[in-house]
Scaffold this active site. Structure first.
Site, PDB file in Angstrom:
ATOM      1  N   HIS A 167       0.856  -1.198   0.000  1.00 52.99           N
ATOM      2  CA  HIS A 167       0.000   0.000   0.000  1.00 52.99           C
ATOM      3  C   HIS A 167       0.891   1.247   0.000  1.00 52.99           C
ATOM      4  O   HIS A 167       1.953   1.254   0.641  1.00 52.99           O
ATOM      5  CB  HIS A 167      -0.918  -0.013   1.225  1.00 52.99           C
ATOM      6  CG  HIS A 167      -1.984   1.037   1.139  1.00 52.99           C
ATOM      7  ND1 HIS A 167      -1.732   2.348   1.435  1.00 52.99           N
ATOM      8  CD2 HIS A 167      -3.272   0.979   0.738  1.00 52.99           C
ATOM      9  CE1 HIS A 167      -2.838   3.057   1.226  1.00 52.99           C
ATOM     10  NE2 HIS A 167      -3.788   2.243   0.797  1.00 52.99           N
ATOM     11  N   GLU A 171      -3.880   1.941  -7.453  1.00 55.75           N
ATOM     12  CA  GLU A 171      -4.237   3.024  -6.533  1.00 55.75           C
ATOM     13  C   GLU A 171      -3.286   4.196  -6.737  1.00 55.75           C
ATOM     14  O   GLU A 171      -2.229   4.254  -6.082  1.00 55.75           O
ATOM     15  CB  GLU A 171      -4.096   2.563  -5.079  1.00 55.75           C
ATOM     16  CG  GLU A 171      -5.183   1.666  -4.599  1.00 55.75           C
ATOM     17  CD  GLU A 171      -5.470   1.894  -3.116  1.00 55.75           C
ATOM     18  OE1 GLU A 171      -6.639   1.792  -2.740  1.00 55.75           O
ATOM     19  OE2 GLU A 171      -4.543   2.177  -2.338  1.00 55.75           O
TER      20      GLU A 171
HETATM   21  P1  PGA Z   1      -9.521   6.128  -0.110  1.00 58.82           P
HETATM   22  O1  PGA Z   1      -8.373   5.085   0.253  1.00 58.82           O
HETATM   23  O2  PGA Z   1     -10.679   5.339  -0.671  1.00 58.82           O
HETATM   24  O3  PGA Z   1      -9.862   6.818   1.181  1.00 58.82           O
HETATM   25  O4  PGA Z   1      -8.958   7.048  -1.127  1.00 58.82           O
HETATM   26  C1  PGA Z   1      -8.104   3.963  -0.535  1.00 58.82           C
HETATM   27  C2  PGA Z   1      -6.905   3.233  -0.008  1.00 58.82           C
HETATM   28  O5  PGA Z   1      -5.984   3.886   0.522  1.00 58.82           O
HETATM   29  O6  PGA Z   1      -6.825   1.999  -0.098  1.00 58.82           O
END
Ligand code: PGA
Length: 272
Positions: free
Chosen positions: A110, A180
Site C-alpha cells: 500500500h 491506486e
Molecule cells: P480512499 O483510500 O478510498 O480513502 O482514497 C483507498 C486506499 O488507501 O486503499
C-alpha cells in the site's frame, strides 16, 4: 493499439468474480466500534452473492472479527504481512499467524506503507511468501503524480515487474492487483478519484505488462481493482467505464451505509 486487446479482455472477463475490499487503515478507534461496523457490513455482503466482499482490519481486531464472519460472506483481510516465518522480528506478523486467525487475503505494498520505507524488493519478498501460503495478496501499485509526458506508465510498469519477479505463472491466482494512484487517495492533497477513463487506461496497461511477463491468458486471469476516493457518488461511473474487477475502498468503508451502497452497486452493475 488497445482495442484488440480490450475486446479479448471483455471475452475473458466473466471468469473473474468482482471484489470489493474495505481498507480501514488505522480505524476505527476501538474493537467495539469495529465489531459494530463489521456486522453491519456483513449483513449487506451476505445478500450480494456475486461479489466477494472483504474488510482489511487492523491486526489486533482480526481474531475477534473472525467470530462474526459467518460463512464466507465477509472475508477477513490483513493490511500487511512480513516475509519471514518466525523469530526475532519485533512488530512483524507472519503469513501463518494471519492464516491461524482466519485471514484469507492481505494487502501488500500500500502506498502508505511504501511512504514509510517499504521498497519494491520488500514488496516482492512479501508476495513470494504469500504464494507459498494459502493467502491471496492484494498488491497495490500506483504513481505518486502524473505528468503530461506519461512517466506514470513507466513507474507502474517498474512496480509490477519488480513485484512479480520470481512469481511463477501457476501462482497468479493468489495475486490481485489494485491500481491506486497516490494522488487519488481521499487523504491526499488533491483527494479526488482518477477519472474512470484514466483508471481504465492504466488497468489495460497493467494487463499488457502482465501479458508480456507471462502470457495473455495469464494476464486476463488476474483480478485488477481500482482504489482512490471511491465513494457513493462516483461508483456508478467507475463501474461503467473503468474496467475494474472491483474496488479497494478506504474512507468510504468506515461508513457502513456508504460501503454497503458501493457493494450493492457493484453487485447490481451489468457493465464491465
Ligand atoms: P480512499 O483510500 O478510498 O480513502 O482514497 C483507498 C486506499 O488507501 O486503499
Amino acid at each position: 493499439m488497445l482495442r484488440p486487446y480490450f475486446s479479448a479482455t471483455i471475452l475473458l472477463m466473466k471468469a473473474r468474480k468482482r471484489l470489493v475490499v474495505g481498507n480501514w487503515k488505522m480505524n476505527p478507534k476501538t474493537i467495539g466500534e469495529a465489531k459494530k461496523l463489521y456486522v453491519d457490513i456483513r449483513k449487506e455482503a451476505a445478500k450480494r452473492k456475486n461479489v466477494d466482499v472483504g474488510i482489511a482490519a487492523p491486526f489486533p481486531y482480526l481474531a475477534e472479527l473472525r467470530k462474526y464472519s459467518v460463512g464466507k460472506s465477509l472475508q477477513l483481510v490483513a493490511q500487511d504481512v512480513f516475509w519471514e516465518k518466525q523469530g526475532a522480528f519485533t512488530g512483524e506478523v507472519s503469513a501463518a499467524m494471519l492464516e491461524s486467525v482466519g485471514v484469507t487475503r492481505v494487502i501488500v505494498g500500500h502506498s502508505e506503507r511504501r511512504a514509510l520505507g517499504e521498497t519494491d524488493e520488500m514488496v516482492n519478498s512479501k508476495l513470494r511468501t504469500i504464494v507459498r501460503s494459502s493467502l491471496t495478496a492484494i498488491l497495490c501499485v500506483g504513481e505518486r503524480e502524473r505528468d503530461h509526458g506519461g512517466k506514470h506508465f513507466g513507474f507502474v510498469e517498474a512496480q509490477i515487474k519488480s513485484a512479480f519477479s520470481q512469481i511463477p505463472r501457476t501462482k497468479l491466482s493468489q495475486i490481485i492487483v489494485a491500481y491506486e494512484p497516490v494522488w487519488a487517495l481521499s487523504t491526499s492533497k488533491d483527494g479526488h478519484a482518477a477519472t474512470p477513463e484514466d483508471a481504465h487506461e492504466m488497468i489495460i496497461f497493467i494487463r499488457k505488462i502482465l501479458s508480456h511477463v507471462y502470457n495473455r491468458a495469464a494476464a486476463d486471469s488476474v483480478c485488477v481493482l481500482y482504489g482512490g476516493s471511491v465513494n457513493v457518488k462516483n461508483i456508478d461511473e467507475l463501474l461503467k467505464w473503468s474496467g475494474a474487477d472491483g474496488f479497494l475502498v478506504g474512507g468510504a468503508s468506515l461508513k457502513g451505509g456508504d460501503f454497503s451502497s458501493i457493494v450493492k452497486s457493484t453487485h447490481d452493475s451489468k457493465a464491465r
